[in-house]
Design a protein around this motif. Structure first.
Motif, PDB file in Angstrom:
ATOM      1  N   LEU A 231     -37.313  24.925 -47.458  1.00  0.00           N
ATOM      2  CA  LEU A 231     -35.916  24.845 -47.037  1.00  0.00           C
ATOM      3  C   LEU A 231     -34.955  24.990 -48.217  1.00  0.00           C
ATOM      4  N   PHE A 232     -35.430  24.615 -49.394  1.00  0.00           N
ATOM      5  CA  PHE A 232     -34.572  24.646 -50.580  1.00  0.00           C
ATOM      6  C   PHE A 232     -35.025  25.732 -51.559  1.00  0.00           C
ATOM      7  N   ARG A 233     -35.653  26.773 -51.014  1.00  0.00           N
ATOM      8  CA  ARG A 233     -36.167  27.848 -51.845  1.00  0.00           C
ATOM      9  C   ARG A 233     -35.061  28.498 -52.683  1.00  0.00           C
ATOM     10  N   GLN A 234     -33.838  28.554 -52.139  1.00  0.00           N
ATOM     11  CA  GLN A 234     -32.754  29.246 -52.862  1.00  0.00           C
ATOM     12  C   GLN A 234     -32.409  28.561 -54.180  1.00  0.00           C
ATOM     13  N   TYR A 235     -32.799  27.290 -54.327  1.00  0.00           N
ATOM     14  CA  TYR A 235     -32.511  26.567 -55.564  1.00  0.00           C
ATOM     15  C   TYR A 235     -33.686  26.602 -56.547  1.00  0.00           C
ATOM     16  N   ALA A 236     -34.824  27.181 -56.113  1.00  0.00           N
ATOM     17  CA  ALA A 236     -36.032  27.130 -56.948  1.00  0.00           C
ATOM     18  C   ALA A 236     -35.830  27.808 -58.296  1.00  0.00           C
ATOM     19  N   ARG A 237     -34.994  28.864 -58.350  1.00  0.00           N
ATOM     20  CA  ARG A 237     -34.811  29.560 -59.625  1.00  0.00           C
ATOM     21  C   ARG A 237     -34.047  28.713 -60.637  1.00  0.00           C
ATOM     22  N   PHE A 238     -33.409  27.640 -60.174  1.00  0.00           N
ATOM     23  CA  PHE A 238     -32.692  26.744 -61.079  1.00  0.00           C
ATOM     24  C   PHE A 238     -33.556  25.560 -61.524  1.00  0.00           C
ATOM     25  N   ALA A 239     -34.793  25.511 -61.030  1.00  0.00           N
ATOM     26  CA  ALA A 239     -35.681  24.393 -61.347  1.00  0.00           C
ATOM     27  C   ALA A 239     -36.244  24.539 -62.751  1.00  0.00           C
ATOM     28  N   ARG A 240     -36.164  23.486 -63.536  1.00  0.00           N
ATOM     29  CA  ARG A 240     -36.672  23.473 -64.901  1.00  0.00           C
ATOM     30  C   ARG A 240     -37.618  22.286 -65.077  1.00  0.00           C
ATOM     31  N   PRO A 241     -38.796  22.515 -65.673  1.00  0.00           N
ATOM     32  CA  PRO A 241     -39.721  21.395 -65.886  1.00  0.00           C
ATOM     33  C   PRO A 241     -39.191  20.416 -66.930  1.00  0.00           C
ATOM     34  N   VAL A 242     -39.345  19.142 -66.648  1.00  0.00           N
ATOM     35  CA  VAL A 242     -38.961  18.071 -67.564  1.00  0.00           C
ATOM     36  C   VAL A 242     -40.014  16.969 -67.445  1.00  0.00           C
ATOM     37  N   LEU A 243     -39.891  15.961 -68.268  1.00  0.00           N
ATOM     38  CA  LEU A 243     -40.690  14.756 -68.101  1.00  0.00           C
ATOM     39  C   LEU A 243     -39.852  13.718 -67.374  1.00  0.00           C
ATOM     40  N   VAL A 244     -40.435  13.119 -66.351  1.00  0.00           N
ATOM     41  CA  VAL A 244     -39.760  12.095 -65.555  1.00  0.00           C
ATOM     42  C   VAL A 244     -40.613  10.836 -65.628  1.00  0.00           C
ATOM     43  N   ASN A 245     -40.095   9.824 -66.299  1.00  0.00           N
ATOM     44  CA  ASN A 245     -40.830   8.574 -66.485  1.00  0.00           C
ATOM     45  C   ASN A 245     -42.223   8.830 -67.060  1.00  0.00           C
ATOM     46  N   GLY A 246     -42.286   9.769 -67.999  1.00  0.00           N
ATOM     47  CA  GLY A 246     -43.536  10.028 -68.691  1.00  0.00           C
ATOM     48  C   GLY A 246     -44.465  10.998 -68.002  1.00  0.00           C
ATOM     49  N   GLY A 247     -44.173  11.365 -66.753  1.00  0.00           N
ATOM     50  CA  GLY A 247     -44.976  12.338 -66.027  1.00  0.00           C
ATOM     51  C   GLY A 247     -44.181  13.611 -65.816  1.00  0.00           C
ATOM     52  N   VAL A 248     -44.810  14.601 -65.178  1.00  0.00           N
ATOM     53  CA  VAL A 248     -44.119  15.872 -64.985  1.00  0.00           C
ATOM     54  C   VAL A 248     -43.075  15.752 -63.882  1.00  0.00           C
ATOM     55  N   GLY A 249     -42.070  16.594 -63.993  1.00  0.00           N
ATOM     56  CA  GLY A 249     -41.015  16.594 -62.992  1.00  0.00           C
ATOM     57  C   GLY A 249     -40.176  17.843 -63.091  1.00  0.00           C
ATOM     58  N   ILE A 250     -39.186  17.913 -62.235  1.00  0.00           N
ATOM     59  CA  ILE A 250     -38.292  19.062 -62.167  1.00  0.00           C
ATOM     60  C   ILE A 250     -36.852  18.576 -62.131  1.00  0.00           C
ATOM     61  N   LEU A 251     -36.026  19.194 -62.954  1.00  0.00           N
ATOM     62  CA  LEU A 251     -34.584  19.002 -62.897  1.00  0.00           C
ATOM     63  C   LEU A 251     -33.975  20.295 -62.370  1.00  0.00           C
ATOM     64  N   THR A 252     -33.227  20.193 -61.284  1.00  0.00           N
ATOM     65  CA  THR A 252     -32.560  21.351 -60.697  1.00  0.00           C
ATOM     66  C   THR A 252     -31.062  21.205 -60.913  1.00  0.00           C
ATOM     67  N   ALA A 253     -30.477  22.171 -61.626  1.00  0.00           N
ATOM     68  CA  ALA A 253     -29.063  22.070 -61.999  1.00  0.00           C
ATOM     69  C   ALA A 253     -28.401  23.443 -61.928  1.00  0.00           C
ATOM     70  N   PRO A 254     -28.101  23.937 -60.722  1.00  0.00           N
ATOM     71  CA  PRO A 254     -27.413  25.229 -60.624  1.00  0.00           C
ATOM     72  C   PRO A 254     -26.031  25.158 -61.252  1.00  0.00           C
ATOM     73  N   GLY A 255     -25.725  26.139 -62.107  1.00  0.00           N
ATOM     74  CA  GLY A 255     -24.433  26.137 -62.778  1.00  0.00           C
ATOM     75  C   GLY A 255     -24.257  24.987 -63.742  1.00  0.00           C
ATOM     76  N   GLY A 256     -25.365  24.356 -64.159  1.00  0.00           N
ATOM     77  CA  GLY A 256     -25.270  23.229 -65.075  1.00  0.00           C
ATOM     78  C   GLY A 256     -24.906  21.917 -64.409  1.00  0.00           C
ATOM     79  N   ARG A 257     -24.858  21.917 -63.071  1.00  0.00           N
ATOM     80  CA  ARG A 257     -24.506  20.687 -62.346  1.00  0.00           C
ATOM     81  C   ARG A 257     -25.770  20.126 -61.702  1.00  0.00           C
ATOM     82  N   PRO A 258     -26.234  18.940 -62.115  1.00  0.00           N
ATOM     83  CA  PRO A 258     -27.477  18.391 -61.577  1.00  0.00           C
ATOM     84  C   PRO A 258     -27.431  18.245 -60.059  1.00  0.00           C
ATOM     85  N   LEU A 259     -28.411  18.832 -59.409  1.00  0.00           N
ATOM     86  CA  LEU A 259     -28.534  18.743 -57.955  1.00  0.00           C
ATOM     87  C   LEU A 259     -29.608  17.737 -57.559  1.00  0.00           C
ATOM     88  N   SER A 260     -30.702  17.709 -58.337  1.00  0.00           N
ATOM     89  CA  SER A 260     -31.775  16.774 -58.016  1.00  0.00           C
ATOM     90  C   SER A 260     -32.703  16.596 -59.208  1.00  0.00           C
TER      91      SER A 260
END
Length: 293
Positions: A231-260
Motif C-alpha cells: 500500500l505504501f510502495r510509492q514511498y519505498a524509494r525514499f526508504a533508507r537503512p538505519v539502525l533502530v535501537n541497535g537493530g536494522v531499520g528504515i527511515l522514510t523521509a520524502p523531501g527530507g521530511r520524516p514520514l516513518s
C-alpha cells in the motif's frame, strides 16, 4: 569547588545512565528527559550533604518519578490506544554518541520495549531496576510500596513475560541481508518476494498517533503484512537503512521530511516483527538525521 558545582558535576556524570533507566521505564525520550530533570530539581531541594550514595539516590528518585508518570498515563487511559510504539533511537551506521551508547546498552530493541509497555507500572519498575540495572530488591521495595519478597515476584512475572515474548535476533550482518531484500522487494513491488522474507507469523505494529484518515493498527501474518507494505510502495524509494535501537531499520523521509521509522526484528533469517512509528508529532521531536541517497 563549591557544593553546587560538585553536585552539577556528579549529576552530569550520572545523567546518561539515569536517562537510560527512564527510557526503559517510559519508552519515551522526551519523558525520559523530563524525569531526569525532575530528579535534578529534587536534588537541589534536598539536603545533598546527607546523601551517602548519590548515584543510588538519583536512581531511586528517577524510578519514583517514572512510576508516577506511568500510573498517571494509565489513569488518563492513554494506553487505551490500540497500538503504541515506543520512541526509537535512530542512528546511521557507525554514528553513536556517548548518550546513545548508554541508551542502547544491553540491546534494548523496540521489540523488548513493546513488551515492557504491556507490563503494569510496578512490574516494569521491578524488572528494569533489578534485571537491567542490578538494584537489590530491598532497595526496590520501598519504591513500589511492597515487601522485598513481593517485589521479587513482580520482577519474576515481568521476566517470564519478556522471556516468553521476545526472541534473540540474528547478528547484524544477517539482519542487513534480510532488510536489503525487504527494501528491494518493496521498491520493485514484488509481493511474493516480500512474503518470502517475512516469517509466517510476523507482526506489524503501526503507531500513527492522531494522524487524520489513518488508524494505529496491528497486523499479523506474512501475506497481510506484505499487503500493507504494498500500500505504501510509492514511498519505498525514499526508504533508507538505519539502525533502530541497535537493530536494522528504515527511515522514510520524502523531501527530507520524516514520514516513518520502522524497526525490524530478524530471527532465523526472517522478519518476525516490524514496529512502525508514523506519528508526525512524535517524529518531529526525535531530531532525526537521515542518510543521503
Amino acid at each position: 569547588m563549591d557544593e553546587n558545582d560538585f553536585l552539577a558535576e556528579r549529576f552530569t556524570a550520572d545523567r546518561p545512565r539515569l536517562k537510560a533507566v527512564a527510557y526503559r521505564m517510559l519508552g519515551s525520550l522526551s519523558e525520559a528527559d523530563d524525569a531526569v530533570q525532575e530528579a535534578w530539581l529534587k536534588l537541589h531541594r534536598s539536603e545533598a550533604s546527607e546523601i551517602e550514595n548519590l548515584s543510588g539516590w538519583l536512581t531511586t528518585v528517577v524510578g519514583r518519578v517514572c512510576l508516577d508518570m506511568l500510573r498517571s498515563r494509565t489513569a488518563r487511559r492513554e494506553d487505551s490506544l490500540e497500538v503504541r510504539v515506543p520512541d526509537p533511537v535512530v542512528q546511521g551506521e557507525g554514528v553513536l554518541d556517548p548518550e546513545q551508547e548508554v541508551l542502547m546498552a544491553d540491546s534494548v530493541g523496540l521489540a523488548l520495549l513493546v513488551v515492557l509497555e504491556t507490563l503494569g507500572p510496578a512490574e516494569r519498575l521491578a524488572f528494569v531496576l533489578h534485571d537491567m540495572f542490578g538494584m537489590p530488591f530491598d532497595e526496590l521495595s520501598p519504591i513500589v510500596g511492597r515487601t522485598p519478597a513481593a517485589t521479587r515476584q513482580l520482577a519474576s512475572r515481568a521476566r517470564r513475560r519478556v522471556r516468553d515474548t521476545t526472541a534473540v535476533p540474528d547478528d547484524l550482518p544477517r539482519q542487513r541481508e534480510v532488510l536489503d531484500a525487504f527494501i528491494a522487494a518493496s521498491r520493485g513491488g514484488d509481493f511474493e518476494a516480500l512474503v518470502a522474507v517475512l516469517d509466517p507469523d510476523v507482526v506489524l505494529r503501526a503507531d500513527v498517533g492522531g494522524a487524520p484518515m489513518m488508524a494505529s493498527k496491528e497486523v499479523r501474518g506474512a501475506r497481510q503484512v506484505a499487503g500493507q507494505a504494498m500500500l505504501f510502495r510509492q514511498y519505498a524509494r525514499f526508504a533508507r537503512p538505519v539502525l533502530v535501537n541497535g537493530g536494522v531499520g528504515i527511515l522514510t523521509a520524502p523531501g527530507g521530511r520524516p514520514l516513518s521509522v520502522m524497526g525490524f526484528t530478524v530471527v532465523g533469517g526472517k522478519v518476525v516483527e516490524i514496529d512502525v512509528l508514523a506519528d508526525p508529532e512524535r517524529l518531529s521531536r526525535l531530531e532525526l538525521a537521515f542518510p543521503a541517497g
